[in-house]
Design a protein around this motif. Sequence first.
Motif, PDB file in Angstrom:
ATOM      1  N   GLY A 216       3.715 -13.550 -11.874  1.00 29.94           N
ATOM      2  CA  GLY A 216       2.896 -12.948 -10.838  1.00 29.94           C
ATOM      3  C   GLY A 216       3.593 -12.850  -9.501  1.00 29.94           C
ATOM      4  N   ARG A 217       4.905 -13.077  -9.483  1.00 31.00           N
ATOM      5  CA  ARG A 217       5.644 -13.043  -8.226  1.00 31.00           C
ATOM      6  C   ARG A 217       5.690 -11.622  -7.650  1.00 31.00           C
ATOM      7  NH1 ARG A 217       9.316 -16.783  -6.194  1.00 31.00           N
ATOM      8  NH2 ARG A 217       9.724 -16.270  -4.021  1.00 31.00           N
ATOM      9  N   THR A 218       5.719 -10.616  -8.548  1.00 28.93           N
ATOM     10  CA  THR A 218       5.712  -9.240  -8.085  1.00 28.93           C
ATOM     11  C   THR A 218       4.303  -8.875  -7.646  1.00 28.93           C
ATOM     12  OG1 THR A 218       7.483  -8.648  -9.626  1.00 28.93           O
ATOM     13  CG2 THR A 218       6.230  -6.841  -8.680  1.00 28.93           C
ATOM     14  N   GLN A 219       4.085  -8.829  -6.327  1.00 30.52           N
ATOM     15  CA  GLN A 219       2.744  -8.619  -5.799  1.00 30.52           C
ATOM     16  C   GLN A 219       2.613  -7.307  -5.032  1.00 30.52           C
ATOM     17  OE1 GLN A 219       1.644 -12.106  -3.564  1.00 30.52           O
ATOM     18  NE2 GLN A 219       2.360 -13.499  -5.153  1.00 30.52           N
TER      19      GLN A 219
ATOM     20  N   HIS B 100       0.855  -1.196   0.000  1.00 28.74           N
ATOM     21  CA  HIS B 100       0.000   0.000   0.000  1.00 28.74           C
ATOM     22  C   HIS B 100       0.887   1.241   0.000  1.00 28.74           C
ATOM     23  CE1 HIS B 100       1.096  -0.205   4.208  1.00 28.74           C
ATOM     24  NE2 HIS B 100       0.488  -1.374   4.298  1.00 28.74           N
ATOM     25  N   LEU B 101       0.301   2.401  -0.207  1.00 28.11           N
ATOM     26  CA  LEU B 101       1.084   3.624  -0.341  1.00 28.11           C
ATOM     27  C   LEU B 101       1.594   4.178   0.981  1.00 28.11           C
ATOM     28  CD1 LEU B 101      -0.764   5.703  -3.100  1.00 28.11           C
ATOM     29  CD2 LEU B 101       1.297   4.319  -3.306  1.00 28.11           C
ATOM     30  N   SER B 102       1.071   3.703   2.088  1.00 26.47           N
ATOM     31  CA  SER B 102       1.429   4.280   3.376  1.00 26.47           C
ATOM     32  C   SER B 102       2.850   3.954   3.825  1.00 26.47           C
ATOM     33  CB  SER B 102       0.440   3.822   4.455  1.00 26.47           C
ATOM     34  OG  SER B 102       0.494   2.415   4.602  1.00 26.47           O
ATOM     35  N   ASN B 103       3.465   2.938   3.208  1.00 25.11           N
ATOM     36  CA  ASN B 103       4.813   2.526   3.621  1.00 25.11           C
ATOM     37  C   ASN B 103       5.813   2.669   2.481  1.00 25.11           C
ATOM     38  OD1 ASN B 103       6.730   1.490   5.444  1.00 25.11           O
ATOM     39  ND2 ASN B 103       6.505  -0.562   4.596  1.00 25.11           N
ATOM     40  N   THR B 104       5.596   3.672   1.645  1.00 30.76           N
ATOM     41  CA  THR B 104       6.468   3.891   0.496  1.00 30.76           C
ATOM     42  C   THR B 104       7.434   5.037   0.781  1.00 30.76           C
ATOM     43  OG1 THR B 104       4.823   5.380  -0.469  1.00 30.76           O
ATOM     44  CG2 THR B 104       4.742   3.062  -1.137  1.00 30.76           C
ATOM     45  N   PRO B 105       8.474   5.196  -0.044  1.00 27.51           N
ATOM     46  CA  PRO B 105       9.392   6.320   0.139  1.00 27.51           C
ATOM     47  C   PRO B 105       8.640   7.644   0.047  1.00 27.51           C
ATOM     48  CG  PRO B 105      10.330   4.702  -1.352  1.00 27.51           C
ATOM     49  CD  PRO B 105       8.912   4.302  -1.128  1.00 27.51           C
ATOM     50  N   PRO B 106       9.168   8.720   0.619  1.00 27.52           N
ATOM     51  CA  PRO B 106       8.509  10.024   0.538  1.00 27.52           C
ATOM     52  C   PRO B 106       8.164  10.378  -0.905  1.00 27.52           C
ATOM     53  CG  PRO B 106      10.351  10.119   2.046  1.00 27.52           C
ATOM     54  CD  PRO B 106      10.429   8.773   1.391  1.00 27.52           C
TER      55      PRO B 106
ATOM     56  N   VAL C 224      -9.164 -14.349  -7.351  1.00 28.99           N
ATOM     57  CA  VAL C 224      -9.707 -13.110  -7.906  1.00 28.99           C
ATOM     58  C   VAL C 224      -9.584 -11.963  -6.916  1.00 28.99           C
ATOM     59  CG1 VAL C 224     -11.811 -11.973  -8.737  1.00 28.99           C
ATOM     60  CG2 VAL C 224     -11.309 -14.325  -9.424  1.00 28.99           C
ATOM     61  N   GLU C 225      -9.805 -12.243  -5.638  1.00 30.83           N
ATOM     62  CA  GLU C 225      -9.728 -11.187  -4.631  1.00 30.83           C
ATOM     63  C   GLU C 225      -8.320 -10.598  -4.548  1.00 30.83           C
ATOM     64  OE1 GLU C 225     -12.129  -9.683  -2.913  1.00 30.83           O
ATOM     65  OE2 GLU C 225     -13.445 -10.860  -4.204  1.00 30.83           O
ATOM     66  N   VAL C 226      -7.307 -11.447  -4.736  1.00 33.72           N
ATOM     67  CA  VAL C 226      -5.922 -10.962  -4.722  1.00 33.72           C
ATOM     68  C   VAL C 226      -5.676 -10.062  -5.925  1.00 33.72           C
ATOM     69  CG1 VAL C 226      -3.490 -11.628  -4.842  1.00 33.72           C
ATOM     70  CG2 VAL C 226      -5.085 -12.954  -3.444  1.00 33.72           C
ATOM     71  N   LYS C 227      -6.182 -10.483  -7.090  1.00 28.29           N
ATOM     72  CA  LYS C 227      -6.024  -9.663  -8.288  1.00 28.29           C
ATOM     73  C   LYS C 227      -6.696  -8.311  -8.110  1.00 28.29           C
ATOM     74  CE  LYS C 227      -5.414 -13.269 -11.782  1.00 28.29           C
ATOM     75  NZ  LYS C 227      -5.862 -13.796 -13.081  1.00 28.29           N
ATOM     76  N   LYS C 228      -7.847  -8.307  -7.441  1.00 24.38           N
ATOM     77  CA  LYS C 228      -8.544  -7.038  -7.199  1.00 24.38           C
ATOM     78  C   LYS C 228      -7.706  -6.124  -6.326  1.00 24.38           C
ATOM     79  CE  LYS C 228     -13.324  -8.667  -7.713  1.00 24.38           C
ATOM     80  NZ  LYS C 228     -14.623  -8.893  -7.021  1.00 24.38           N
ATOM     81  N   LYS C 229      -7.027  -6.704  -5.325  1.00 21.94           N
ATOM     82  CA  LYS C 229      -6.163  -5.907  -4.453  1.00 21.94           C
ATOM     83  C   LYS C 229      -5.000  -5.321  -5.248  1.00 21.94           C
ATOM     84  CE  LYS C 229      -7.174  -8.284  -0.094  1.00 21.94           C
ATOM     85  NZ  LYS C 229      -6.617  -9.094   1.021  1.00 21.94           N
ATOM     86  N   TRP C 230      -4.417  -6.142  -6.148  1.00 19.83           N
ATOM     87  CA  TRP C 230      -3.327  -5.638  -6.988  1.00 19.83           C
ATOM     88  C   TRP C 230      -3.814  -4.477  -7.839  1.00 19.83           C
ATOM     89  CZ3 TRP C 230      -0.935 -10.740  -9.325  1.00 19.83           C
ATOM     90  CH2 TRP C 230      -0.390 -11.512  -8.290  1.00 19.83           C
TER      91      TRP C 230
ATOM     92  N   THR D 160      -4.395   3.140  -7.260  1.00 18.75           N
ATOM     93  CA  THR D 160      -4.122   4.156  -6.239  1.00 18.75           C
ATOM     94  C   THR D 160      -2.761   4.797  -6.469  1.00 18.75           C
ATOM     95  OG1 THR D 160      -5.460   2.949  -4.625  1.00 18.75           O
ATOM     96  CG2 THR D 160      -3.932   4.597  -3.768  1.00 18.75           C
ATOM     97  N   TYR D 161      -1.758   3.967  -6.753  1.00 20.72           N
ATOM     98  CA  TYR D 161      -0.411   4.491  -6.996  1.00 20.72           C
ATOM     99  C   TYR D 161      -0.420   5.416  -8.212  1.00 20.72           C
ATOM    100  CZ  TYR D 161       4.359   4.811  -8.656  1.00 20.72           C
ATOM    101  OH  TYR D 161       5.554   5.308  -9.120  1.00 20.72           O
TER     102      TYR D 161
END
Length: 210
Positions: free
Chosen positions: A59-62, A16-22, A88-94, A100-101
């Motif tokens: 699909g290893r890059t998740q 998620h975006l909350s733990n990304t670099p500034p 499918v739920e995992v794909k939706k999260k991706w 969002t990014y």
Amino acid sequence: MNPVYHQAKFINSSPHLSNTPPDQGLEVAFAGRSNAGKSSAINTLTRQNGLARISKTPGRTQMLNFFEINDQQRFVDLPGYGYAKVPVEVKKKWHTLMETYLTDRQSLCGIVLVMDVRHPLTDFDWQMVEWCQHTGLAMHIILTKADKLTYGAGKNTLLKVQKELKDCSFPISIQLFSALKKSGIDELHSALDNLFSVNDDESSAISIAE
């Protein structure tokens, strides 16, 4: 060839975006189908075989994977799409993570869209092209695994993709690339230089790198 890309180093991975670099400086994001060769392309352009993880299982890059080039420039490896055998739920999260990014990340200055030269312009690829068309964000397309085709066949595919994208009204460039043969690296470095320096006043054009 720009040696600055050889000093790239892994920073972190985040779901998620909350733990990304500034969100400052400039980022170029690599997007593409899970089996298109994104990780191999990143490793090849940086001359670091183990920088981006390569798996025999597409699909290893998740997560969002961040690589620092210098204190003002980064690469981001986006989750691969379309092929991975996951729920499918995992794909939706991706999909939500990528959306969002792409929508919220202010430092994003360009997209490298990675396509297998044998299977270019899938529905997912078109979604990325249309998103860049809508936002005006610059894009560079690399047609990977060019070693799988003869030079003539690869060139024909390059020309076909160029024709398909001729009506695009945002900065876009296209080239052939082979991680195995180490071909197309100089062109990719030049394209990255352009993405990191592109601005809203630049004219839109499609170009082909040999």
